[in-house]
Design an enzyme around this catalytic site. Structure first.
Site, PDB file in Angstrom:
ATOM      1  CB  CYS A 138       8.714   7.177 -10.247  1.00 42.10           C
ATOM      2  SG  CYS A 138       8.833   8.324  -8.113  1.00 42.10           S
ATOM      3  CB  CYS A 186       6.145   8.011  -5.799  1.00 38.22           C
ATOM      4  SG  CYS A 186       7.285   6.335  -4.355  1.00 38.22           S
ATOM      5  CB  CYS A 233       4.697   6.824  -8.539  1.00 36.04           C
ATOM      6  SG  CYS A 233       5.821   5.579  -8.307  1.00 36.04           S
ATOM      7  CB  CYS A 282      10.550   5.955  -6.034  1.00 38.59           C
ATOM      8  SG  CYS A 282       9.424   4.804  -6.926  1.00 38.59           S
TER       9      CYS A 282
END
Length: 186
Positions: free
Chosen positions: A67, A33, A37, A64
């Protein structure tokens, strides 16, 4: 790469100043991430930090879906269409339009010629051909200033297809022939 404590503090604070400067990889989920995030924070013992999204992927992590770290600031995806224009400018600087066409350049970039022309109008304010012409004339002017090459050789080295086109383009821009621009020998 930033040290672990700095990255940890930035992740815990979700500090936007660090967005794109490092990526958080979580061992338990195998997901990476951005520091901003909004998901639930993982335990510190399950976290590793990487300098780029590519480094995370190379280590076996996947991005992810919330994000979208592959679009973090300073990545090509984040720059959007500007990245395509920058790649085109680099290729034009290397002479892609000296022997090729805008269609060939666009194909190398994976876009259509009309779309490339629209991107140039937005980001550069000139067409790809006008940009190439300006770069050619700039190269020619440098060669005229710095060398004693004949005008025909200057035209060829600068990327012009013929001396006639070189003379016409030069006269149109400077209002005089290339030989009038050349500095006298000292």
């Amino acid at each position: 790469m930033l040290d672990f404590d700095t990255c940890e503090a930035a992740r815990q604070a979700r500090d936007p100043a660090y967005d794109g400067r490092f990526f958080t990889a979580v061992r338990t989920t195998m997901i990476y991430c951005r520091p901003v995030c909004p998901v639930k924070q993982p335990l510190t013992k399950n976290v590793s930090y990487f300098p780029t999204a590519a480094a995370c992927e190379r280590a076996g992590y996947r991005p992810c879906l919330r994000c979208r770290p592959e679009t973090a600031p300073f990545s090509p995806a984040w720059n959007g269409t500007r990245t395509t224009v920058e790649r085109a400018l680099k290729l034009i600087g290397e002479g892609a339009l000296d022997a090729g066409t805008v269609e060939q350049l666009a194909a190398r970039l994976g876009v259509g010629a009309r779309h490339l022309s629209r991107l140039f109008a937005v980001h550069v304010g000139a067409s790809p051909l006008q940009t190439a012409q300006t770069l050619r004339i700039g190269r020619a002017k440098r060669l005229l200033d710095e060398t004693s090459l004949p005008v025909a050789n200057v035209a060829a080295r600068a990327g012009f297809g013929s001396v006639r086109r070189f003379n016409a383009a030069f006269s149109r821009l400077y209002g005089r022939p290339p030989s009038a621009i050349r500095r006298p020998a000292r």
